[in-house]
Design a protein around this motif. Structure first.
Motif, PDB file in Angstrom:
ATOM      1  N   ALA A 230       0.873  -1.201   0.131  1.00 50.44           N
ATOM      2  CA  ALA A 230      -0.084   0.069  -0.033  1.00 50.44           C
ATOM      3  C   ALA A 230       0.829   1.163   0.034  1.00 50.44           C
ATOM      4  CB  ALA A 230      -1.013   0.048   1.062  1.00 50.44           C
ATOM      5  N   GLU A 231       2.023   1.260   0.782  1.00 53.49           N
ATOM      6  CA  GLU A 231       2.806   2.256   0.930  1.00 53.49           C
ATOM      7  C   GLU A 231       3.479   2.593  -0.334  1.00 53.49           C
ATOM      8  OE1 GLU A 231       4.672   5.686   2.557  1.00 53.49           O
ATOM      9  OE2 GLU A 231       2.812   4.519   3.242  1.00 53.49           O
ATOM     10  N   ASN A 233       2.494   1.536  -3.378  1.00 57.45           N
ATOM     11  CA  ASN A 233       1.476   2.125  -4.526  1.00 57.45           C
ATOM     12  C   ASN A 233       1.115   3.586  -4.201  1.00 57.45           C
ATOM     13  OD1 ASN A 233       1.079  -0.302  -5.556  1.00 57.45           O
ATOM     14  ND2 ASN A 233      -0.455  -1.016  -4.353  1.00 57.45           N
ATOM     15  N   ARG A 234       1.265   4.079  -3.010  1.00 57.87           N
ATOM     16  CA  ARG A 234       1.134   5.299  -2.741  1.00 57.87           C
ATOM     17  C   ARG A 234       2.300   6.329  -3.290  1.00 57.87           C
ATOM     18  NH1 ARG A 234       1.842   9.139   1.303  1.00 57.87           N
ATOM     19  NH2 ARG A 234       3.122   7.536   2.237  1.00 57.87           N
ATOM     20  N   VAL A 235       3.536   5.774  -2.767  1.00 58.84           N
ATOM     21  CA  VAL A 235       4.583   6.566  -2.974  1.00 58.84           C
ATOM     22  C   VAL A 235       5.067   6.581  -4.415  1.00 58.84           C
ATOM     23  CG1 VAL A 235       7.010   6.998  -2.265  1.00 58.84           C
ATOM     24  CG2 VAL A 235       5.201   6.755  -0.514  1.00 58.84           C
ATOM     25  N   ARG A 238       3.149   8.600  -7.125  1.00 59.21           N
ATOM     26  CA  ARG A 238       3.423  10.051  -7.268  1.00 59.21           C
ATOM     27  C   ARG A 238       4.889  10.374  -7.595  1.00 59.21           C
ATOM     28  NH1 ARG A 238       2.482  13.157  -1.318  1.00 59.21           N
ATOM     29  NH2 ARG A 238       3.104  15.399  -2.071  1.00 59.21           N
TER      30      ARG A 238
END
Length: 325
Positions: A230-231, A233-235, A238
């Motif tokens: 999840a981290e 896919n978030r960072v 971006r």
């Protein structure tokens, strides 16, 4: 004179007549009891005549030859039956009660990675051919139980203990169902397997705490992996977007500088060509254009002649500039 005070005289014809009636009534009652059979709505009757199959009768009131010449077996062909392994249901209802203590030999089995596991399951089946059920296999119920246990041990023995305990439970049940049905078709026992359900799968009691610790560690591992993904896919998306934006800005800046440089070079070449053709005119034009750019940036303007005798302040230039749209 006789010594007996009372004497009973029985008419032999009367005794024979009533004795025959009693015997006939008894025989009629025995014929009704042994010759009239009621088959339930979920059953069918298989009639055996002198130890040999004779016919199959449908639900309702049926008659057979009495006095043991014919007998009937009632087979529940429309009812779903079940066999339980590793436990037994004491009472079924909202809160069913089960007995497990004395059935460990059925449920304890070895997995493919040489670990013990306690597997409890239920086989749901129907009798689809009463003739084969009675005559093709001796004691079909016991045979089906043995086949079910053999099939489960084979499927569990081909898998690891983690697969049996966690992700592979449904696959194990489906594989046992397919294998058991194939065995029933091969033995021609007249049984169709509806479903195999794994009731409960646990490690043996002595090692259950160790297995629970391993499962908790695996669950924690999966949780950490999911959090990391999840981290990620978030960072990462971006960062990739910002990198693409920076690259596009740089490309746009480079393209702008190159185009401006080319334009200025073309402008200088054009100006040089004009200067070669008419130097004086070109110098005069350059001077006027330069003054046009410079004068608006100066505050108060004063124009004098070469000797400084005549002064002409142009005090209204700023005002004209500010009023010019």
């Amino acid at each position: 004179m006789s010594d007996n005070k009372y004497e009973i005289n029985i008419d032999p014809d009367w005794f024979k007549k009533y004795a025959l009636r009693i015997v006939a009534g008894f025989l009629l009652l025995a014929a009704l009891v042994t010759g009239v059979k009621t088959v339930g709505p979920e059953e069918e009757g298989v009639v055996i005549q002198l130890g040999k199959y004779n016919r199959t009768v449908q639900p309702g009131l049926n008659f057979i030859i009495p006095f043991g010449f014919e007998s009937m077996y009632k087979i529940p062909v429309q009812r779903q039956l079940k066999q339980e392994f590793g436990f037994r249901t004491r009472s079924a209802g909202t809160q069913s009660e089960y007995a497990k203590s004395s059935f460990g030999d059925e449920s304890m089995m070895l997995t493919g990675d040489l670990n013990l596991t306690d597997v409890e399951w239920v086989v749901q089946y129907r009798i689809v051919d009463s003739y084969r059920y009675l005559f093709r296999v001796r004691n079909a119920e016991k045979t089906l139980r043995d086949m079910s246990e053999a099939a489960m041990r084979k499927i569990v023995g081909d898998r690891t203990v983690n697969e049996v305990l966690t992700v592979g439970r449904q696959e194990v049940a489906s594989a046992v169902e397919v294998l058991l049905q194939r065995m029933c078709d091969e033995y021609e026992n007249g049984i169709r397997i509806d479903q195999v359900v794994l009731q409960d799968v646990n490690p043996p009691e002595p090692v259950k705490p160790s297995f629970n610790a391993v499962n908790e560690a695996q669950q924690e591992r999966e949780t950490l992996i999911n959090q990391a993904e999840a981290e990620y896919n978030r960072v990462i998306p971006r960062a990739r977007g910002e990198a693409e934006e920076t690259i596009q800005l740089a490309e746009a800046y480079a393209l702008n500088r190159v185009n401006r440089s080319k334009g200025e070079a073309d402008r200088f070449n054009a100006l040089f060509e004009s200067y070669v053709k008419a130097p004086e005119v070109t110098k005069q034009r350059i001077y006027l254009e330069t003054m046009e750019r410079v004068l608006p940036k100066i505050g108060n303007k004063i124009i004098v002649d070469e000797k400084g005798n005549n002064v002409l302040p142009l005090l209204n230039i700023d005002k004209v500039k500010s009023n010019t749209p």
